[in-house]
Structure formats: structure tokens, C-alpha cells
Motif scaffolding. Sequence first.
Motif, PDB file in Angstrom:
ATOM      1  N   LEU A 101     -52.476   5.914  -0.770  1.00 17.08           N
ATOM      2  CA  LEU A 101     -53.461   6.946  -0.402  1.00 17.08           C
ATOM      3  C   LEU A 101     -54.291   7.317  -1.617  1.00 17.08           C
ATOM      4  CD1 LEU A 101     -51.461   9.418   1.832  1.00 17.08           C
ATOM      5  CD2 LEU A 101     -52.834   7.442   2.473  1.00 17.08           C
ATOM      6  N   VAL A 113     -58.337   6.492  21.236  1.00 12.48           N
ATOM      7  CA  VAL A 113     -57.630   7.712  21.630  1.00 12.48           C
ATOM      8  C   VAL A 113     -58.439   8.451  22.704  1.00 12.48           C
ATOM      9  CG1 VAL A 113     -56.948  10.004  20.822  1.00 12.48           C
ATOM     10  CG2 VAL A 113     -56.353   8.002  19.482  1.00 12.48           C
ATOM     11  N   PHE A 165     -60.043   6.224  16.821  1.00 19.70           N
ATOM     12  CA  PHE A 165     -60.451   7.492  17.440  1.00 19.70           C
ATOM     13  C   PHE A 165     -61.058   7.237  18.826  1.00 19.70           C
ATOM     14  CE2 PHE A 165     -63.103  11.434  17.649  1.00 19.70           C
ATOM     15  CZ  PHE A 165     -62.019  12.302  17.691  1.00 19.70           C
ATOM     16  N   ALA A 198     -50.282  11.890  13.956  1.00 27.76           N
ATOM     17  CA  ALA A 198     -50.971  11.063  14.957  1.00 27.76           C
ATOM     18  C   ALA A 198     -50.077   9.894  15.373  1.00 27.76           C
ATOM     19  CB  ALA A 198     -52.310  10.573  14.408  1.00 27.76           C
ATOM     20  N   ILE A 199     -49.421   9.276  14.393  1.00 28.08           N
ATOM     21  CA  ILE A 199     -48.603   8.107  14.758  1.00 28.08           C
ATOM     22  C   ILE A 199     -47.376   8.534  15.573  1.00 28.08           C
ATOM     23  CG2 ILE A 199     -47.267   7.939  12.578  1.00 28.08           C
ATOM     24  CD1 ILE A 199     -48.556   5.008  14.516  1.00 28.08           C
ATOM     25  N   LEU A 250     -51.257  14.752   8.697  1.00 30.57           N
ATOM     26  CA  LEU A 250     -51.968  14.554   9.966  1.00 30.57           C
ATOM     27  C   LEU A 250     -51.920  13.116  10.484  1.00 30.57           C
ATOM     28  CD1 LEU A 250     -54.890  16.957   9.149  1.00 30.57           C
ATOM     29  CD2 LEU A 250     -53.329  17.179  11.091  1.00 30.57           C
ATOM     30  N   GLY A 251     -52.062  12.147   9.557  1.00 35.42           N
ATOM     31  CA  GLY A 251     -51.984  10.747   9.997  1.00 35.42           C
ATOM     32  C   GLY A 251     -50.590  10.479  10.554  1.00 35.42           C
ATOM     33  N   GLY A 252     -49.581  11.011   9.864  1.00 33.11           N
ATOM     34  CA  GLY A 252     -48.194  10.858  10.324  1.00 33.11           C
ATOM     35  C   GLY A 252     -48.008  11.486  11.700  1.00 33.11           C
ATOM     36  N   ILE A 283     -54.192   0.604   4.060  1.00 30.33           N
ATOM     37  CA  ILE A 283     -53.760   1.659   3.125  1.00 30.33           C
ATOM     38  C   ILE A 283     -52.987   1.004   1.960  1.00 30.33           C
ATOM     39  CG2 ILE A 283     -52.340   3.728   2.838  1.00 30.33           C
ATOM     40  CD1 ILE A 283     -52.812   4.350   5.796  1.00 30.33           C
ATOM     41  N   HIS A 327     -54.589  -0.692  10.235  1.00 30.84           N
ATOM     42  CA  HIS A 327     -54.894   0.574   9.550  1.00 30.84           C
ATOM     43  C   HIS A 327     -53.902   0.796   8.394  1.00 30.84           C
ATOM     44  CE1 HIS A 327     -56.941   4.392   9.482  1.00 30.84           C
ATOM     45  NE2 HIS A 327     -55.860   5.107   9.698  1.00 30.84           N
ATOM     46  N   PHE A 328     -52.625   0.574   8.682  1.00 29.90           N
ATOM     47  CA  PHE A 328     -51.599   0.816   7.650  1.00 29.90           C
ATOM     48  C   PHE A 328     -51.653  -0.249   6.562  1.00 29.90           C
ATOM     49  CE2 PHE A 328     -49.448   2.748  11.489  1.00 29.90           C
ATOM     50  CZ  PHE A 328     -50.008   3.987  11.228  1.00 29.90           C
ATOM     51  N   SER A 370     -62.227   4.872  12.879  1.00 27.55           N
ATOM     52  CA  SER A 370     -63.179   5.281  13.915  1.00 27.55           C
ATOM     53  C   SER A 370     -62.870   4.552  15.220  1.00 27.55           C
ATOM     54  CB  SER A 370     -64.612   4.945  13.498  1.00 27.55           C
ATOM     55  OG  SER A 370     -64.880   5.508  12.243  1.00 27.55           O
ATOM     56  N   ARG A 383     -61.716   1.977   0.433  1.00 28.60           N
ATOM     57  CA  ARG A 383     -61.186   2.389   1.748  1.00 28.60           C
ATOM     58  C   ARG A 383     -62.254   2.379   2.840  1.00 28.60           C
ATOM     59  NH1 ARG A 383     -58.869   5.279  -2.234  1.00 28.60           N
ATOM     60  NH2 ARG A 383     -56.616   5.040  -2.397  1.00 28.60           N
TER      61      ARG A 383
HETATM   62  C1  HEM Z   1     -54.552   7.124  16.233  1.00 26.45           C
HETATM   63  C2  HEM Z   1     -55.238   7.573  15.215  1.00 26.45           C
HETATM   64  C3  HEM Z   1     -54.822   7.443  13.763  1.00 26.45           C
HETATM   65  C4  HEM Z   1     -53.587   7.243  13.212  1.00 26.45           C
HETATM   66  C5  HEM Z   1     -52.237   7.115  13.931  1.00 26.45           C
HETATM   67  C6  HEM Z   1     -53.763   7.205  11.771  1.00 26.45           C
HETATM   68  C7  HEM Z   1     -52.733   7.105  10.854  1.00 26.45           C
HETATM   69  C8  HEM Z   1     -52.891   7.215   9.488  1.00 26.45           C
HETATM   70  C9  HEM Z   1     -51.840   7.446   8.519  1.00 26.45           C
HETATM   71  C10 HEM Z   1     -50.356   7.618   8.881  1.00 26.45           C
HETATM   72  C11 HEM Z   1     -52.395   7.493   7.287  1.00 26.45           C
HETATM   73  C12 HEM Z   1     -51.678   7.788   5.962  1.00 26.45           C
HETATM   74  C13 HEM Z   1     -51.286   9.279   5.879  1.00 26.45           C
HETATM   75  C14 HEM Z   1     -52.407  10.281   6.059  1.00 26.45           C
HETATM   76  O1  HEM Z   1     -53.508  10.085   5.535  1.00 26.45           O
HETATM   77  O2  HEM Z   1     -52.173  11.296   6.736  1.00 26.45           O
HETATM   78  C15 HEM Z   1     -53.822   7.244   7.448  1.00 26.45           C
HETATM   79  C16 HEM Z   1     -54.739   7.143   6.428  1.00 26.45           C
HETATM   80  C17 HEM Z   1     -56.081   6.903   6.611  1.00 26.45           C
HETATM   81  N1  HEM Z   1     -56.769   7.005   7.799  1.00 26.45           N
HETATM   82 FE1  HEM Z   1     -55.950   7.164   9.620  1.00 26.45          FE
HETATM   83  N2  HEM Z   1     -55.102   7.316  11.466  1.00 26.45           N
HETATM   84  C18 HEM Z   1     -55.779   7.494  12.661  1.00 26.45           C
HETATM   85  C19 HEM Z   1     -57.123   7.730  12.811  1.00 26.45           C
HETATM   86  C20 HEM Z   1     -58.035   7.684  11.763  1.00 26.45           C
HETATM   87  C21 HEM Z   1     -59.433   8.053  11.870  1.00 26.45           C
HETATM   88  C22 HEM Z   1     -60.079   8.624  13.133  1.00 26.45           C
HETATM   89  C23 HEM Z   1     -60.002   7.811  10.642  1.00 26.45           C
HETATM   90  C24 HEM Z   1     -61.427   7.993  10.200  1.00 26.45           C
HETATM   91  C25 HEM Z   1     -62.469   7.744  10.918  1.00 26.45           C
HETATM   92  C26 HEM Z   1     -58.960   7.310   9.758  1.00 26.45           C
HETATM   93  C27 HEM Z   1     -59.129   6.901   8.461  1.00 26.45           C
HETATM   94  C28 HEM Z   1     -58.113   6.787   7.549  1.00 26.45           C
HETATM   95  C29 HEM Z   1     -58.279   6.461   6.142  1.00 26.45           C
HETATM   96  C30 HEM Z   1     -59.615   6.128   5.444  1.00 26.45           C
HETATM   97  C31 HEM Z   1     -57.019   6.542   5.557  1.00 26.45           C
HETATM   98  C32 HEM Z   1     -56.684   6.342   4.077  1.00 26.45           C
HETATM   99  C33 HEM Z   1     -56.725   7.730   3.483  1.00 26.45           C
HETATM  100  C34 HEM Z   1     -56.371   7.805   2.031  1.00 26.45           C
HETATM  101  O3  HEM Z   1     -56.318   6.780   1.356  1.00 26.45           O
HETATM  102  O4  HEM Z   1     -56.171   8.952   1.559  1.00 26.45           O
HETATM  103  N3  HEM Z   1     -57.777   7.274  10.467  1.00 26.45           N
HETATM  104  N4  HEM Z   1     -54.098   7.105   8.805  1.00 26.45           N
END
Ligand code: HEM
Length: 442
Positions: A215, A131, A128, A43-44, A39-41, A209, A205-206, A125, A117
Motif C-alpha cells: 500500500l 458492485v 465498483f 469490502a472483501i 475499508l478495502g478489507g 497491490i 486488484h490484489f 473502478s 498504482r
Molecule cells: C469490491 C470492491 C473493492 C474491493 C473488495 C477492494 C479491495 C481492496 C483492498 C483489500 C485493498 C488494500 C487495503 C485497503 O486499501 O483498504 C485495496 C487497495 C486499493 N484499491 Fe481497492 N477494492 C475495491 C474497490 C476499489 C475501487 C472502487 C477503487 C478505486 C476506483 C480501488 C482502488 C484501489 C487502489 C488504487 C488500491 C491501492 C491503495 C494503496 O496502495 O494505498 N478499489 N482494495
Amino acid sequence: MRTEKFRDGYRRLFNSLILHFRPRSVQEESLRWTLTWGLGGMAIVLVILLLGTGVLLKFVYQPIPERAYESILHLQNQVSFGRLIRNLHHWSANALILAAFLHLLRVFFTGAFHAPRQFNWVIGSGLFLLVLFSNFTGYLLPWDQLAYWAITICTGMLEYMPGVGLWLQKLIQGGPEVGPGTLSNFYAIHTAVLPACLLILLPFHFWRIRKAGGLVVSRQPEQHEGERSRSVPAIPHLLLREVVVALGLFASVLVFSMLFDAPLGDKANPGLSPNPTKAPWYFMGIQEMLLHFHPVFALFVIPALMLVALLALPYIDYQVNTAGVWFASTKGRSMASIAGVTALIGTPLAVLADEYLIEVAARLPAIPTWVTNGLAPFALLVGIIAAFYVLMKKRYTASNTETVQTVFVLLLTAFVVLTVTGIWFRGEGMKLVWPWNIGTSG
Ligand code: HEM
Ligand code: HEM
């Protein structure tokens, strides 16, 4: 022989370029599809698609009320692939809200907001919100009836913000009502300010991580945190998965955009408001709350509390770190299911009951509306949440993580039900209707 050398050189250059901002190796367990669902992927990928199509739209779009709508018509009918580019931008923007929201849920339910984390949850947040605001500011740009009145409704809501509401409303609207000032403000914010904020926050954000050592590692409730799985090189293991997700998503959005056009109503007419006038779908939960609570509570107190709770979530004292365990524990899963079902049944019942109660409250002239519609239902809401919290904690002798998760599910499900009610079950004059009756009612 020489071509092989060249190919080797290119491969090394490509790898070092990617490794510069990517990890060299990742834990095998964190590669599981069922941990991140990609899902994060996703979103990007959507953000990149939006930046690309957004820049292309800028070549044709004109941000003045006399030209905006016409420029969209011109884009759709006269510019090669113009309609497709607009559709791609429109559907990617909507898909991004869903992807970011589901990503937030997966991060929450796998406990990936625990130390180290916590701060990345706060950055997430912020992303979000960016967005949501990008979607909101983009919504006005086509300058059709839908856009004009949805934004009028939303900026009108600002009036109720105590203290700074009116000032903020005038600032955002660039004048006393939605007009040329609003369009140029939204355009500048949409195509410059918000993309810049996104581009600053995303690398952060990245980077967080990587700082957290990658992760969260998926584990069973009985497994100890910190039991590290085997490390594997990021290329090809991670990269391959990312490319598959990116191409799969891109293909889906492309096909969807070829089949379904982004909506475009008649040109904005400030003298003719449609009935009902609804906010964009992602703000419908708040507009629905407006029907049940005094505006100060619906538009300010409750959303502000929700935001504070979201940001504070990782900093609550949980005693145990459940990072990597879906729903914290088996007990946590059962409690979350109960909360979900309770809200799923309770919220529609509360909405129905309120239709009747509001009429009763209107017949009580001695009590001011901010008490009958504001304080009273708000106190009732807080009471219900507190009672649910105590009841579940006692009944299950649950830990903090499990009870906080339960309340989170309760509130989230209630909000989703309110959003669905607002989108599909409100008709003329915002009266409750069955969706299949809307077409015949007017
Ligand atoms: C434009 C919005 C966002 C993008 C592009 C994005 C992208 C990513 C990506 C690519 C990852 C690593 C892969 C994955 O977990 O799927 C990640 C991890 C993470 N994201 Fe996001 N993210 C977004 C929004 C958010 C939101 C809304 C939250 C929480 C409020 C959040 C919190 C986190 C956290 C805590 C991690 C680390 C997760 C772990 O260690 O398992 N992200 N994000
Ligand atoms: C997260 C990023 C973004 C989101 C969520 C987003 C969202 C939207 C939405 C929902 C619309 C209305 C689409 C419609 O129904 O017609 C829109 C329009 C537009 N956006 Fe974006 N956008 C983003 C980034 C950008 C960027 C980076 C640019 C340019 C630099 C841009 C330029 C435009 C333009 C020119 C329009 C007007 C054309 C139209 O409405 O079709 N957008 N955007």
C-alpha cells in the motif's frame, strides 16, 4: 512433544498458504488504521458474505414471475434461518456500496492512484461498476412492487441512449417490457456472470497491490516520497488487524440483520404503478438529474463524462506525486473544504431555482426542449465548473493535483446532495416535499 510438532507443522502449512497470495512483510506505516480505515478489507469481507449467502438463497429462490415472490415468502416464513440469510444478503449488498465508495474516496484522497498504482485505480473502478450492477440486478429478484417498478424506471431510461438505446433496452429486458425474460436475464447475470467477473477482477486488484510494493505509505506533506518506514512481518501484524476488522464487521452485519428485515412490498403488479416510482437509492442521483436536464444529458452525456473522468483521473499530468499525503497538501485540504461547502449550499439552491426556471422555460414555445432543458443547463454547468476551477487555481496558486481534487470534491458533493434530494425530498409526482410530510400528503 508430538502434539507440539503437529501444531508446528500445521502452523507452517497455514502460514505458507496465506503467504502464497499475501506479502511476507509490510511497511509499518501502511498498517496505520487512519490510512485505510480497513475499508478495502471490509469490502472483501462483504463480497465473501454475499457469495456465501447468495449460493444459499439459490436453493430456495425460483426465477419465474409466478414463483419468485412466493419463493421469497416461503424462504422467509418456512425455511430455517431463511429470513436471516436474506437479510444478511440484502444488508451486505447495501453496505458493500458504501464500503467500496468510501474506499474509493480514501484511495483518492491519499493520492494512491499515482504511479505505480494508476491501473489499479482502473481495476477498482471496474469493481465498483460490478458492485453497482450486482445490486441493480439483485434488486429485481424479489419481484415485489418496489423491485418491478424501480427496474421499469431504470430500463425505461435506456431509451434515451443515442443509437443503441432501444436495442439495448430490449436485450436487457428480454422483451418489450419488464417480464419473465427480464427476470431470467437478471437472475443469470446476477448469480453467474457478475460473480464470475468479480472473482476474476479481485485477484487482479490484489496482485497489483503486491506489484506496487504494498500500500501507499502514509506521510506528512513535508516528508519525501520513498522514505521507507520499518518493515514488519505480515503475520501476525497485518493478519491480526484483518481478522479484527473481518470479525467486527461480520458481527455488526449479523446483529443488524437480526434487528432489521429486508423490505418486501406487495407482489409485482404491472398494471399498478406506485406514486412516486423511484429507482434504487444508488441511482437516485441520476433520476434527480433527469428532473433538471434533458434525458439525453441526464442519462447519457453526464454519466458517460463522469465515468470517463473517473477512469482518466490517474493519467492526468500532475507534475508532483502526492501519494501518501492526505488531501495532497494543507492547501489542498482547505480548497477541498471550500469546494465541499460550495456544493453543499449551491446544489439545493440550484434545485430550487430550477423548479421555477422549468416553468419559465415551458412558456418559451419557440425554443426546442433539448436546448432549454438540455444544452442550456449543461453549458451553464460546464461554465460554473470551469469558472470555479480557474478561480481556485488563481486564488490559491494551486498545483494540478490540488485543483483537480477541488473539482472532484465539488462534483462529488453535488452528486451526493442530488442523491439525498431524490431519496428523501421527492414525494408524489416527484414534487419537492419535506420528508416528514410524505406520510400525510397522500
Ligand atoms: C469490491 C470492491 C473493492 C474491493 C473488495 C477492494 C479491495 C481492496 C483492498 C483489500 C485493498 C488494500 C487495503 C485497503 O486499501 O483498504 C485495496 C487497495 C486499493 N484499491 Fe481497492 N477494492 C475495491 C474497490 C476499489 C475501487 C472502487 C477503487 C478505486 C476506483 C480501488 C482502488 C484501489 C487502489 C488504487 C488500491 C491501492 C491503495 C494503496 O496502495 O494505498 N478499489 N482494495
Ligand atoms: C457483489 C455481490 C452481490 C450483490 C451486491 C448482491 C445483491 C443482491 C440484492 C440487493 C438482492 C435483493 C435482495 C432483497 O432485497 O431481497 C439480491 C438477491 C439475490 N441474490 Fe444477490 N448479490 C450478490 C451476489 C450474489 C451471488 C454470488 C448469488 C448466487 C450465486 C446471489 C443470489 C441472489 C439470489 C438468489 C437473490 C434472490 C433472493 C432475494 O431477493 O432475497 N447474489 N442480491
